[in-house]
Design a protein around this motif. Sequence first.
Motif, PDB file in Angstrom:
ATOM      1  N   ASN A 144       0.898  -1.184   0.125  1.00 62.59           N
ATOM      2  CA  ASN A 144       0.011   0.108   0.017  1.00 62.59           C
ATOM      3  C   ASN A 144       0.832   1.251   0.142  1.00 62.59           C
ATOM      4  O   ASN A 144       1.934   1.099   0.364  1.00 62.59           O
ATOM      5  N   THR A 145       0.290   2.348  -0.398  1.00 61.32           N
ATOM      6  CA  THR A 145       0.980   3.604  -0.822  1.00 61.32           C
ATOM      7  C   THR A 145       1.564   4.112   0.730  1.00 61.32           C
ATOM      8  O   THR A 145       2.704   4.667   1.053  1.00 61.32           O
ATOM      9  N   GLU A 146       0.803   3.984   2.041  1.00 58.89           N
ATOM     10  CA  GLU A 146       1.303   4.261   3.130  1.00 58.89           C
ATOM     11  C   GLU A 146       2.409   3.525   3.884  1.00 58.89           C
ATOM     12  O   GLU A 146       3.234   3.888   4.620  1.00 58.89           O
ATOM     13  N   LYS A 147       2.704   2.401   3.149  1.00 60.22           N
ATOM     14  CA  LYS A 147       3.659   1.504   3.445  1.00 60.22           C
ATOM     15  C   LYS A 147       3.620   1.030   4.940  1.00 60.22           C
ATOM     16  O   LYS A 147       4.669   0.915   5.786  1.00 60.22           O
ATOM     17  N   ARG A 148       2.351   0.742   5.444  1.00 64.97           N
ATOM     18  CA  ARG A 148       2.092   0.666   6.767  1.00 64.97           C
ATOM     19  C   ARG A 148       1.360  -0.862   6.545  1.00 64.97           C
ATOM     20  O   ARG A 148       0.297  -1.081   5.950  1.00 64.97           O
ATOM     21  N   TYR A 149       1.760  -1.917   7.361  1.00 68.56           N
ATOM     22  CA  TYR A 149       1.467  -3.243   7.414  1.00 68.56           C
ATOM     23  C   TYR A 149       0.959  -3.645   8.773  1.00 68.56           C
ATOM     24  O   TYR A 149       0.247  -4.669   8.787  1.00 68.56           O
ATOM     25  N   SER A 150       1.164  -2.886   9.611  1.00 75.00           N
ATOM     26  CA  SER A 150       0.477  -3.299  11.058  1.00 75.00           C
ATOM     27  C   SER A 150       0.882  -1.796  11.986  1.00 75.00           C
ATOM     28  O   SER A 150       1.307  -0.996  11.522  1.00 75.00           O
ATOM     29  N   LEU A 151       0.048  -2.015  13.135  1.00 72.04           N
ATOM     30  CA  LEU A 151      -0.078  -1.067  14.238  1.00 72.04           C
ATOM     31  C   LEU A 151       0.207  -1.852  15.426  1.00 72.04           C
ATOM     32  O   LEU A 151      -0.448  -2.827  15.391  1.00 72.04           O
ATOM     33  N   GLY A 152       0.858  -0.976  16.436  1.00 79.28           N
ATOM     34  CA  GLY A 152       0.717  -1.653  17.685  1.00 79.28           C
ATOM     35  C   GLY A 152       1.283  -0.545  18.714  1.00 79.28           C
ATOM     36  O   GLY A 152       1.042   0.644  18.509  1.00 79.28           O
ATOM     37  N   ASP A 153       1.390  -1.018  20.074  1.00 76.91           N
ATOM     38  CA  ASP A 153       1.713   0.017  21.069  1.00 76.91           C
ATOM     39  C   ASP A 153       2.881   0.707  21.073  1.00 76.91           C
ATOM     40  O   ASP A 153       3.188   1.766  21.739  1.00 76.91           O
ATOM     41  N   ARG A 154       3.684   0.175  20.178  1.00 79.60           N
ATOM     42  CA  ARG A 154       5.199   0.949  19.733  1.00 79.60           C
ATOM     43  C   ARG A 154       5.055   1.748  18.520  1.00 79.60           C
ATOM     44  O   ARG A 154       5.979   2.497  18.399  1.00 79.60           O
TER      45      ARG A 154
END
Length: 455
Positions: free
Chosen positions: A376-386
């Motif tokens: 994806n264009t955001e180059k974001r594949y995950s999120l978490g507490d860090r």
Amino acid sequence: MISRLLILGLIGTLFSGAVRAQQASVGEARATAKEAYVYAYAMLENYQTFHKQVVDDKASEYVGGFGRFRHYAQAFTPENRDVVTPNNDTPYSWAWLDLRAEPWVVSVPAVPDERYYVMQWFDLFTHNFAYMGSRTTGNGAGNYLFAGPRWNGSVPEGIRQVFRAETEIVGTLTRTALVGPEDVPNVRAVQRGYRLQPLSEFEAFRPPAPAPSANFPAYDRSKARSEDFIGYLNVLLHFAQPPDPSEVDLMRRFARIGIGPGLPWDKSKLDPALLEAIKAGASDGQAAIDAQAAKTFDSGPLFGTRAFLENDYIRRAMGADKGLYGNSREEAWYGGFVGNGAKLSMMRFAADQLPPARFFWSLTLYTLPDRGLYANTEKRYSLGDRSKGLVYGPDGSLTVYLGHQSPGPSHEANWIPAPQGPYSLVARVYGPKPELLSGQWKLPPLEPVASSERP
């Protein structure tokens, strides 16, 4: 209880002579082949990775053979295809050991207290038989001895712990926590401290005679999913002797259709009716795995030691099917669900219901059916507490958005982009606390984003 030494003495009797497939009736052969196929499924999935990493020096996944680490010092991207459902929190280090000639010593450096790491070691059955790292052995430096089932030598000074494996070939998927791109040099420094040495080198002694060379046939998925799975299984059983006491009778049954350590598999020499029965049994086994996969959503019970899995071979197969090399539940908890990116959705965590982690937690999105990371264009594949920039509510709650469509500029920091179609979301909690392991804590459900909340 039958001792493993006694079993070793019986091996020659059990599997000597020609292939004994003709002893099985057609009906018995089909049932046994189904049982053996399920038994072998995880082992063959593991073999596929092993062959690419250790044997095939032309494969992009090749690590350099036995006794060498290959480190990945960056987070995974959609281009990485070594494993399914790769995590994006802890870059991987891979290695394999051949324990036939002698044990190996695995050394770790002193790792900063704030950095999580884990060395997960698995055998040819995919049992997680040994753990080193932040949770189990701590972040201090140390040397650890890994020995195969036949070794009976003495443990030298300077060894903190000995790990005994059921099989003579073992592997590790080691994970070292990464906190953003700027942290890569620190991860590399830790990885450089991981060392592998034969015991003779560690002790500065003359090495023993090398183990005989082994023939590892190329992995062919079509063969592994047919009656030819027996050929692969026979190769792997050669490195898994003596059998566990709980499997002696099972191995006797398997021998009746030509399964045994190192036995040749030549189906052209089988009676045609018997061969058709074995083919049908393999097909039955795959059907049983597919049926179980359709109703298996909790991965917690799928990964662990032999004792934990209790010789439940369909459960072991599910572990390989859902996420090969998953951590044992004490190390990491896995949960999740399947969604559709065409519908913008969200997950709401109340302030007192954030994932209960001793170390950290993450949510990672995967494409289906291949279970890779979504480009994806955001180059974001995950999120978490860090995750940097994550926005919490005034009351400490957290809302995470999932979908192909952006939730709008005010919510994009909490958005995991998804494909237009189906996806899988996997939650990982590293160092799960008791309330999670007991089932008291639950992952919040996926909810549709109301039209009034959309951009």
